[in-house]
Write an enzyme that holds these catalytic residues in place. Structure first.
Site, PDB file in Angstrom:
ATOM      1  N   LEU A  27      21.312  30.120  39.978  1.00 38.74           N
ATOM      2  CA  LEU A  27      20.126  29.265  39.843  1.00 38.74           C
ATOM      3  C   LEU A  27      20.501  27.886  39.292  1.00 38.74           C
ATOM      4  CD1 LEU A  27      17.641  31.882  38.329  1.00 38.74           C
ATOM      5  CD2 LEU A  27      17.835  31.136  40.703  1.00 38.74           C
ATOM      6  N   THR A  73      31.813  29.727  36.419  1.00 42.38           N
ATOM      7  CA  THR A  73      31.139  30.990  36.134  1.00 42.38           C
ATOM      8  C   THR A  73      31.966  32.167  36.621  1.00 42.38           C
ATOM      9  OG1 THR A  73      28.987  32.088  36.220  1.00 42.38           O
ATOM     10  CG2 THR A  73      29.652  30.941  38.223  1.00 42.38           C
ATOM     11  N   LYS A  77      35.899  32.140  34.073  1.00 44.91           N
ATOM     12  CA  LYS A  77      35.790  31.381  32.811  1.00 44.91           C
ATOM     13  C   LYS A  77      37.057  31.447  31.950  1.00 44.91           C
ATOM     14  CE  LYS A  77      30.817  31.913  32.421  1.00 44.91           C
ATOM     15  NZ  LYS A  77      29.697  32.408  31.624  1.00 44.91           N
ATOM     16  N   ASP A 113      28.008  28.598  26.357  1.00 46.16           N
ATOM     17  CA  ASP A 113      27.366  29.922  26.309  1.00 46.16           C
ATOM     18  C   ASP A 113      27.059  30.340  24.873  1.00 46.16           C
ATOM     19  OD1 ASP A 113      27.232  30.455  29.037  1.00 46.16           O
ATOM     20  OD2 ASP A 113      29.219  31.385  29.093  1.00 46.16           O
ATOM     21  N   THR A 164      36.428  49.293  29.788  1.00 40.38           N
ATOM     22  CA  THR A 164      37.876  49.288  29.543  1.00 40.38           C
ATOM     23  C   THR A 164      38.063  49.057  28.042  1.00 40.38           C
ATOM     24  OG1 THR A 164      38.123  48.266  31.711  1.00 40.38           O
ATOM     25  CG2 THR A 164      40.057  48.225  30.264  1.00 40.38           C
TER      26      THR A 164
END
Ligand code: NAP
Length: 289
Positions: A27, A73, A77, A113, A164
């Site tokens: 978006l 993204t 990253k 972020d 993991t």
């Protein structure tokens, strides 16, 4: 200027982009182009689907073509940190870049972020992480930003679960270096109890995205009204985790809120102007309605 008014593209138009794989669901072009148009800035934001093997070439392309900046993204990253000319200290600490700024031909990597996560959390829980016990599902780039944010926000205890397990241990080791009061790894068998005991639950895995929209790593039968639930995943419909948290009366924030917050900070880094937050927010809220 209204967000429906298109600006002509010219030889002076500055270029911005998101680089990811897959990127068709993103978006970010919608949000950033709405904001650029609203503020009358002569720039355009595009999306490029780039395979991991091609990331270095793509980043060189940003430099060669004189891009103003970019977002990085999923799943690039962490790999992107090695491709920048320099890193902002927060991006270096987190080990993940989601925003690139072209500063006179040098690509500088930032991580917005962390701030985006904290703003999204504060939007539903004004105390934020202060004194909270937190369960984080995931150990990728987004989870690293979440853990850095929780530490900065004053979390009392952080528990990490990841499919993991070795990556969860690596994240907890990093969290201890970053000053976490307490960080421990939980295995699948103890995940339900860890969720019940936590105040803040965060999904920072990619489960809930696309075909897995009806799945949740955090067991939804553990959700209670006292929980604060943050799901980083966003898509056309709410994830199972978000739907279940709302149904249980938990304070809940979905990935779109964090998406807008991290994007607003990227926009400010590129343009030097505060982003038109409500314009960006309403452009993504309209999607899927
Ligand atoms: P990433 O580095 O690729 O990490 C993916 C994480 O998801 C890993 O912990 C991985 O576990 C886990 N995972 C993937 N498939 C799984 C499965 N089937 N079962 C259990 N765990 C699984 O990705 P990322 O950059 O951290 O992003 C994670 C998610 O956050 C993505 O959906 C992304 O779109 C979202 N995100 C949203 C925002 C926002 O603004 N809303 C910002 C950043 C990220 P393993 O280690 O075991 O592979």
């Amino acid at each position: 200027m209204s967000d429906s008014c298109a600006l002509p593209v010219s030889a002076q138009t500055r270029l911005l982009a998101v680089i990811g794989h897959p990127v068709g669901h993103s978006l970010s072009p919608l949000m950033h182009n709405a904001a650029l148009r609203y503020q009358g800035i002569d720039a355009i934001y595009l999306a490029f689907d780039v395979l991991p093997d091609e990331l270095a070439v793509a980043v060189d392309g940003l430099r060669a073509l004189g891009f103003w900046g970019a977002n990085i993204t999923l799943p690039h990253k962490e790999q992107a940190t090695d491709l920048m000319d320099s890193l902002d200290p927060l991006a270096e600490r987190v080990g993940a870049v989601n925003t690139v700024v072209n500063e006179h031909g040098r690509l500088v990597g930032y991580n917005t972020d962390v701030q985006g996560f904290l703003e999204a959390l504060h939007a539903v829980h004004p105390r934020g992480a202060t004194g909270a016990g937190c369960l984080v599902a995931g150990a990728g780039g987004a989870a690293r930003a979440v853990v850095a944010g929780l530490i900065a926000g004053g979390a009392r205890e952080i528990t990490v679960f990841n499919r993991t397990s070795s990556r969860a241990h690596a994240l907890c080791a990093a969290a201890s270096r970053w000053g976490a009061g307490s960080c421990r790894v939980v295995e699948r068998g103890d995940l339900g109890r860890a969720a019940e005991e936590a105040d803040i639950l965060v999904n920072a895995t990619s489960v809930g995205l696309g075909v897995s929209v009806k799945e949740s790593v955090i067991p939804v039968d553990t959700l209670r009204s006292h929980h604060v639930v943050v799901d980083l995943v966003y898509g056309m419909e709410p994830t199972l985790l978000v739907k279940s948290a709302v149904a249980r009366g938990a304070a809940t924030v979905d990935g779109k809120r964090m998406l807008v917050s991290q994007a607003a900070e990227s926009y400010r880094l590129w343009t030097g102007k505060p982003a038109p937050f409500e314009v960006m927010r309403s452009s993504v809220e309209r999607v899927g309605r």
